[in-house]
Design a protein around this motif. Structure first.
Motif, PDB file in Angstrom:
ATOM      1  N   ARG A 101       0.866  -1.178   0.000  1.00 34.24           N
ATOM      2  CA  ARG A 101       0.000   0.000   0.000  1.00 34.24           C
ATOM      3  C   ARG A 101       0.898   1.222   0.000  1.00 34.24           C
ATOM      4  O   ARG A 101       1.932   1.250   0.672  1.00 34.24           O
ATOM      5  N   ALA A 102       0.520   2.235  -0.777  1.00 33.92           N
ATOM      6  CA  ALA A 102       1.372   3.413  -0.921  1.00 33.92           C
ATOM      7  C   ALA A 102       0.536   4.646  -1.234  1.00 33.92           C
ATOM      8  O   ALA A 102      -0.624   4.542  -1.627  1.00 33.92           O
ATOM      9  N   GLU A 103       1.153   5.795  -1.052  1.00 32.30           N
ATOM     10  CA  GLU A 103       0.573   7.076  -1.457  1.00 32.30           C
ATOM     11  C   GLU A 103       1.238   7.436  -2.787  1.00 32.30           C
ATOM     12  O   GLU A 103       2.432   7.696  -2.839  1.00 32.30           O
ATOM     13  N   LEU A 104       0.450   7.406  -3.868  1.00 28.22           N
ATOM     14  CA  LEU A 104       0.965   7.599  -5.225  1.00 28.22           C
ATOM     15  C   LEU A 104       0.659   9.003  -5.719  1.00 28.22           C
ATOM     16  O   LEU A 104      -0.462   9.485  -5.566  1.00 28.22           O
ATOM     17  N   THR A 105       1.653   9.650  -6.321  1.00 26.41           N
ATOM     18  CA  THR A 105       1.465  10.963  -6.937  1.00 26.41           C
ATOM     19  C   THR A 105       1.787  10.845  -8.418  1.00 26.41           C
ATOM     20  O   THR A 105       2.922  10.542  -8.789  1.00 26.41           O
ATOM     21  N   LEU A 106       0.778  11.072  -9.252  1.00 22.17           N
ATOM     22  CA  LEU A 106       0.978  11.034 -10.705  1.00 22.17           C
ATOM     23  C   LEU A 106       1.650  12.322 -11.162  1.00 22.17           C
ATOM     24  O   LEU A 106       1.373  13.392 -10.631  1.00 22.17           O
ATOM     25  N   ARG A 107       2.502  12.197 -12.171  1.00 26.61           N
ATOM     26  CA  ARG A 107       3.113  13.381 -12.764  1.00 26.61           C
ATOM     27  C   ARG A 107       2.024  14.191 -13.465  1.00 26.61           C
ATOM     28  O   ARG A 107       1.040  13.638 -13.955  1.00 26.61           O
ATOM     29  N   PRO A 108       2.211  15.510 -13.545  1.00 24.68           N
ATOM     30  CA  PRO A 108       1.197  16.343 -14.208  1.00 24.68           C
ATOM     31  C   PRO A 108       1.146  16.113 -15.714  1.00 24.68           C
ATOM     32  O   PRO A 108       2.082  15.565 -16.304  1.00 24.68           O
ATOM     33  N   ALA A 118       5.722   6.996  -5.496  1.00 25.99           N
ATOM     34  CA  ALA A 118       4.875   6.523  -4.410  1.00 25.99           C
ATOM     35  C   ALA A 118       5.708   6.321  -3.157  1.00 25.99           C
ATOM     36  O   ALA A 118       6.847   5.852  -3.228  1.00 25.99           O
ATOM     37  N   VAL A 119       5.141   6.676  -2.018  1.00 22.47           N
ATOM     38  CA  VAL A 119       5.766   6.423  -0.730  1.00 22.47           C
ATOM     39  C   VAL A 119       5.048   5.231  -0.106  1.00 22.47           C
ATOM     40  O   VAL A 119       3.819   5.235   0.037  1.00 22.47           O
ATOM     41  N   VAL A 120       5.812   4.208   0.249  1.00 17.65           N
ATOM     42  CA  VAL A 120       5.248   2.961   0.775  1.00 17.65           C
ATOM     43  C   VAL A 120       4.697   3.185   2.187  1.00 17.65           C
ATOM     44  O   VAL A 120       5.385   3.708   3.069  1.00 17.65           O
ATOM     45  N   LEU A 121       3.441   2.792   2.380  1.00 18.75           N
ATOM     46  CA  LEU A 121       2.762   2.926   3.677  1.00 18.75           C
ATOM     47  C   LEU A 121       2.686   1.606   4.434  1.00 18.75           C
ATOM     48  O   LEU A 121       2.663   1.579   5.658  1.00 18.75           O
ATOM     49  N   GLU A 122       2.609   0.500   3.693  1.00 24.69           N
ATOM     50  CA  GLU A 122       2.414  -0.813   4.312  1.00 24.69           C
ATOM     51  C   GLU A 122       2.892  -1.882   3.337  1.00 24.69           C
ATOM     52  O   GLU A 122       2.745  -1.734   2.123  1.00 24.69           O
ATOM     53  N   VAL A 123       3.472  -2.945   3.874  1.00 29.58           N
ATOM     54  CA  VAL A 123       3.903  -4.085   3.065  1.00 29.58           C
ATOM     55  C   VAL A 123       3.354  -5.348   3.717  1.00 29.58           C
ATOM     56  O   VAL A 123       3.628  -5.607   4.887  1.00 29.58           O
TER      57      VAL A 123
END
Length: 198
Positions: free
Chosen positions: A91-98, A183-188
């Motif tokens: 699980r991660a927080e994903l940021t798409l490029r513009p 993406a920054v990993v929140l949970e594995v």
């Protein structure tokens, strides 16, 4: 097996005493099943599976029930969760490029359709990034717009290649040579079912 039978089979796999944040238990599921409220029972069982690892058979029974009820998104979600038991999940927080910074012109579809490549920190002998395939499910929304951020679930195609991924690590999504998102990993969570050749 009919829908009530599939839902009952799934309910029997929920540990005794398990409850959601709203204190929903499998007893509530039995109550709705007794009144032929199958969609409600299905939704409650999905909630009960959110906070604890449950076996693949649980999710497969729910997927089969959802298909019979013609609840396509619910069926896709339950099949996705079944794959998590076999392959694990990041699980991660994903940021798409513009828009304009990558080839992508449209939003990323939410329900597990995309299978991008990921730079998870491994390197080839040449020093280049070794990319690994992982399916992508965008949580809580049907799609993710360019330049936006959302919580996502990533299911590794080959779990053994993802064993070094850690909470807090930044990983990069690729659809071609350019980075499409970070993406920054929140949970594995590792697989709960052994996968042959994994």
């Amino acid at each position: 097996m009919d829908v009530p039978g599939l839902l009952e089979a799934a309910g029997l796999l929920v540990p005794e005493g398990a409850a959601t944040e709203n204190s929903i238990t499998v007893n509530d599921v039995w109550e709705y099943l007794a009144h032929d409220e199958w969609e409600v029972a299905l939704g409650l069982l999905e909630e009960l599976g959110d906070d604890r690892p449950l076996p693949a058979a649980f999710w497969q029974s729910l997927a089969d029930a959802a298909e019979r009820l013609r609840l396509e998104r619910s069926a896709a979600w339950c099949r996705w969760r079944c794959s998590e038991t076999h392959h694990g999940v990041v699980r991660a927080e994903l940021t798409l490029r513009p828009a304009g910074s990558t080839f992508r012109k449209r939003p990323v579809p939410g329900p597990g359709v995309l299978r991008p490549m990921w730079d998870i920190g491994r390197r080839l002998p040449t020093g280049e990034a070794s990319l690994h395939i992982g399916g992508l499910w965008v949580e809580y929304t049907p799609s993710l717009e360019l330049g936006e951020r959302a919580a996502v679930r990533i299911v590794p195609l080959t779990p053994s290649q993802w064993t070094d991924v850690r909470i807090g690590q930044e990983i990069a999504m690729h659809e071609d040579r350019a980075v499409a998102a970070t993406a920054v990993v929140l949970e594995v969570r590792p697989p709960t079912v052994a996968v042959a050749g994994g």
